[in-house]
Design a protein around this motif. Sequence first.
Motif, PDB file in Angstrom:
ATOM      1  N   LEU A  79       0.826  -1.206   0.000  1.00  0.00           N
ATOM      2  CA  LEU A  79       0.000   0.000   0.000  1.00  0.00           C
ATOM      3  C   LEU A  79       0.862   1.260   0.000  1.00  0.00           C
ATOM      4  N   CYS A  80       1.905   1.271   0.815  1.00  0.00           N
ATOM      5  CA  CYS A  80       2.741   2.468   0.942  1.00  0.00           C
ATOM      6  C   CYS A  80       3.626   2.696  -0.285  1.00  0.00           C
ATOM      7  N   SER A  81       3.758   1.693  -1.128  1.00  0.00           N
ATOM      8  CA  SER A  81       4.543   1.875  -2.354  1.00  0.00           C
ATOM      9  C   SER A  81       3.697   2.372  -3.520  1.00  0.00           C
ATOM     10  N   CYS A  82       2.386   2.471  -3.317  1.00  0.00           N
ATOM     11  CA  CYS A  82       1.480   2.964  -4.359  1.00  0.00           C
ATOM     12  C   CYS A  82       1.649   4.480  -4.498  1.00  0.00           C
ATOM     13  N   GLU A  83       1.806   4.965  -5.711  1.00  0.00           N
ATOM     14  CA  GLU A  83       2.124   6.377  -5.931  1.00  0.00           C
ATOM     15  C   GLU A  83       1.011   7.328  -5.531  1.00  0.00           C
ATOM     16  N   ASP A  84      -0.212   6.843  -5.371  1.00  0.00           N
ATOM     17  CA  ASP A  84      -1.339   7.714  -5.018  1.00  0.00           C
ATOM     18  C   ASP A  84      -1.569   7.819  -3.515  1.00  0.00           C
ATOM     19  N   ILE A  85      -0.836   7.006  -2.738  1.00  0.00           N
ATOM     20  CA  ILE A  85      -1.113   6.870  -1.312  1.00  0.00           C
ATOM     21  C   ILE A  85      -0.035   7.541  -0.471  1.00  0.00           C
ATOM     22  N   THR A  86      -0.478   8.350   0.508  1.00  0.00           N
ATOM     23  CA  THR A  86       0.443   8.926   1.494  1.00  0.00           C
ATOM     24  C   THR A  86       0.749   7.912   2.581  1.00  0.00           C
ATOM     25  N   SER A  87      -0.297   7.254   3.072  1.00  0.00           N
ATOM     26  CA  SER A  87      -0.129   6.249   4.117  1.00  0.00           C
ATOM     27  C   SER A  87      -1.289   5.270   4.039  1.00  0.00           C
ATOM     28  N   GLY A  88      -1.015   3.999   4.304  1.00  0.00           N
ATOM     29  CA  GLY A  88      -2.074   2.996   4.249  1.00  0.00           C
ATOM     30  C   GLY A  88      -1.744   1.802   5.112  1.00  0.00           C
ATOM     31  N   ILE A  89      -2.769   1.203   5.711  1.00  0.00           N
ATOM     32  CA  ILE A  89      -2.566   0.018   6.536  1.00  0.00           C
ATOM     33  C   ILE A  89      -3.609  -1.041   6.191  1.00  0.00           C
ATOM     34  N   ALA A  90      -3.237  -2.286   6.427  1.00  0.00           N
ATOM     35  CA  ALA A  90      -4.166  -3.394   6.259  1.00  0.00           C
ATOM     36  C   ALA A  90      -4.970  -3.574   7.545  1.00  0.00           C
ATOM     37  N   VAL A  91      -6.255  -3.830   7.382  1.00  0.00           N
ATOM     38  CA  VAL A  91      -7.145  -4.041   8.527  1.00  0.00           C
ATOM     39  C   VAL A  91      -7.936  -5.326   8.298  1.00  0.00           C
ATOM     40  N   GLY A  92      -7.857  -6.225   9.263  1.00  0.00           N
ATOM     41  CA  GLY A  92      -8.675  -7.434   9.177  1.00  0.00           C
ATOM     42  C   GLY A  92     -10.061  -7.164   9.725  1.00  0.00           C
ATOM     43  N   PHE A  93     -11.075  -7.374   8.900  1.00  0.00           N
ATOM     44  CA  PHE A  93     -12.439  -7.118   9.381  1.00  0.00           C
ATOM     45  C   PHE A  93     -13.264  -8.402   9.350  1.00  0.00           C
ATOM     46  N   GLU A  94     -14.261  -8.451  10.215  1.00  0.00           N
ATOM     47  CA  GLU A  94     -15.099  -9.643  10.358  1.00  0.00           C
ATOM     48  C   GLU A  94     -15.866  -9.920   9.079  1.00  0.00           C
ATOM     49  N   ASN A  95     -15.839 -11.192   8.630  1.00  0.00           N
ATOM     50  CA  ASN A  95     -16.496 -11.574   7.384  1.00  0.00           C
ATOM     51  C   ASN A  95     -17.145 -12.944   7.552  1.00  0.00           C
ATOM     52  N   ASP A  96     -18.393 -13.014   7.132  1.00  0.00           N
ATOM     53  CA  ASP A  96     -19.145 -14.265   7.310  1.00  0.00           C
ATOM     54  C   ASP A  96     -18.581 -15.421   6.505  1.00  0.00           C
ATOM     55  N   TRP A  97     -17.888 -15.144   5.412  1.00  0.00           N
ATOM     56  CA  TRP A  97     -17.443 -16.198   4.521  1.00  0.00           C
ATOM     57  C   TRP A  97     -16.074 -16.758   4.898  1.00  0.00           C
ATOM     58  N   TYR A  98     -15.178 -15.906   5.328  1.00  0.00           N
ATOM     59  CA  TYR A  98     -13.813 -16.356   5.608  1.00  0.00           C
ATOM     60  C   TYR A  98     -13.384 -16.112   7.057  1.00  0.00           C
ATOM     61  N   GLY A  99     -14.318 -15.716   7.903  1.00  0.00           N
ATOM     62  CA  GLY A  99     -13.956 -15.379   9.276  1.00  0.00           C
ATOM     63  C   GLY A  99     -13.433 -13.959   9.353  1.00  0.00           C
ATOM     64  N   GLU A 100     -12.366 -13.694   8.607  1.00  0.00           N
ATOM     65  CA  GLU A 100     -11.829 -12.345   8.444  1.00  0.00           C
ATOM     66  C   GLU A 100     -11.481 -12.113   6.989  1.00  0.00           C
ATOM     67  N   GLU A 101     -11.631 -10.868   6.559  1.00  0.00           N
ATOM     68  CA  GLU A 101     -11.162 -10.486   5.233  1.00  0.00           C
ATOM     69  C   GLU A 101     -10.200  -9.321   5.363  1.00  0.00           C
ATOM     70  N   VAL A 102      -9.570  -8.998   4.251  1.00  0.00           N
ATOM     71  CA  VAL A 102      -8.524  -7.977   4.244  1.00  0.00           C
ATOM     72  C   VAL A 102      -9.076  -6.666   3.695  1.00  0.00           C
ATOM     73  N   GLY A 103      -8.966  -5.617   4.480  1.00  0.00           N
ATOM     74  CA  GLY A 103      -9.344  -4.285   4.035  1.00  0.00           C
ATOM     75  C   GLY A 103      -8.138  -3.358   4.027  1.00  0.00           C
ATOM     76  N   ALA A 104      -8.261  -2.246   3.319  1.00  0.00           N
ATOM     77  CA  ALA A 104      -7.194  -1.245   3.271  1.00  0.00           C
ATOM     78  C   ALA A 104      -7.750   0.104   3.715  1.00  0.00           C
ATOM     79  N   LEU A 105      -7.138   0.671   4.748  1.00  0.00           N
ATOM     80  CA  LEU A 105      -7.476   2.018   5.207  1.00  0.00           C
ATOM     81  C   LEU A 105      -6.404   2.947   4.649  1.00  0.00           C
ATOM     82  N   VAL A 106      -6.824   3.925   3.859  1.00  0.00           N
ATOM     83  CA  VAL A 106      -5.877   4.650   3.013  1.00  0.00           C
ATOM     84  C   VAL A 106      -6.026   6.166   3.147  1.00  0.00           C
ATOM     85  N   MET A 107      -4.875   6.847   3.247  1.00  0.00           N
ATOM     86  CA  MET A 107      -4.808   8.311   3.120  1.00  0.00           C
ATOM     87  C   MET A 107      -4.196   8.629   1.763  1.00  0.00           C
ATOM     88  N   LEU A 108      -4.926   9.386   0.936  1.00  0.00           N
ATOM     89  CA  LEU A 108      -4.442   9.723  -0.403  1.00  0.00           C
ATOM     90  C   LEU A 108      -3.561  10.964  -0.381  1.00  0.00           C
TER      91      LEU A 108
END
Length: 553
Positions: free
Chosen positions: A460-489
Amino acid sequence: MDPDIDKNIINAHRLSDKDNNYLFVPYKNIFELLELRRKNNGEQVYLKFYPEKGEPVSYYYSVFIERVYFLSNFLLSKGIKPESRVAVYSHNHSDTVALYFAAWAIGAFIVPLNVSEEESRIEYILENSESRLIFTRNEYASKLNAIKHSGEIINFDKLDYKLPSETDLTKNILKQKVDLQTESMIVYTSGTTGNPKGVVLTQYNLMTDADNIHKWHGLNEKDTMMCVLPIHHVNGTVVTIMTTMFYGGTLILNQKFQTGTFFKKLAEDNVKVVSVVPTLLQFLLHSGEDIRSFDLKTFSHILCGAGPLTCELARNFENKFGLKIVHGYGLSETTCYSCFCPVDLSKEDHYKWMNKFGYPSIGIPLECNDMEIQNESGTALNENEKGEIVIRGHNVMKYYYDNEEVNRITFEFGWFRSGDEGFFKLDEKGNKYFFITGRLKELIIRGGVNVSTLEIDEVLCSCEDITSGIAVGFENDWYGEEVGALVMLKENVKENEEMKNRILKYCSSALPFFKCPKVVVFTNSIPVTSTGKYQRNKAKHLFSEFKTIQFKK
């Protein structure tokens, strides 16, 4: 305390039976260190304090330590004895530094408080620590008065520094029975859930880590360090306050970090080493500051730890400013630092260990402690095998205060278990270079498969459009947890669906599907602790609408 817990804690302080009786410091206690500095370094500047507004104030060792002893006598007059608890509810200030040493001189505990914490947390810390006095300043008095506590409030701004005579200056201090194992601090960790845990550090812990830090970074009495980090945390307290006092150097203390004056102070105050966290590197990188006008002839390197540093951020910072970052790692539970990358690596080796293995190396262990990677059964793992980072040695905390069950778990198998996942690689001399891949508690478990958050952060931090970004695991009915991205452009980059898709596509080019973010959420700020550690759990609710969705390749 349970005898078994006590035994585990003793074992966690050992490097080996042979080294168990070896002491890293030649002093009986911190008071003896202060007396040495007062006599030998009296006419040298110990501390220069930059308030947020107004002119800086400097203190020679002799004057500063006299202020320390005034406060020591004041504490004694209030009934404070060895291992009594004294809380501090204030910002960075020369008075706060003096109070720390004053309490340690008579063997009392310091309980540092973060003024930005919510009231319920402050109430818990004051109650749990049984703090008898609470030092504060005018600007925090009303907030503190609204918090339930049983301690007496002392306002720094109303103290009259009237020094006793030279004869009386140390008379009452000398009567106190203080040794290296006298407990000196309770630092409350910012846990993700539940009440904070009180980390108990001894006078030996503080001086041992300071001794190892100054030796690693080649610091002597002519050298100056700068503190821009909050001194309610061990990084600010140990790395710059305790360490400069230990080696007899000069401390530049800032009330607050300011990008516009950071490089200017490095030059004008002849700073050799400054300690930061990755968040501050990010601020500096995007500040537009130009350091070419500053003479940094005395500056050696930036010490960086206490938060998630990515290869991308470190590389971009070093390329832009031409300043070396010496990466390290430690926790409140290990007093502060446990390892660093060597300062004297060649340019090629420095680049290799900071960039070639997916994560910047946190370095090799300090002399005062051992480190290993272990599995959940306490078995040491081999090179490249991921497991938990564990530590034992002279800088490991005494225990968690009033928390026997957590002590039992934390010191299982005779090592302090950090809760951080990592691995190590060997160099050609057989040195173990350690890497941290994420918090074990922050690992995203998607369909039974562990996913490291820091690996996704890197992309995420190597993406040219992003100032800062982190991965967030969020609750998901299908996989228990899924991967989300919280991003500052970055500035002038628009927040829209097209940009979300662009980021997801970029991630998919670098990561397998199970590791890829499935959702992008834009934000103006990423939640962090006061020392720059990401608080991913505080962002989970932002992804709640995606709980029932099945994300398919």
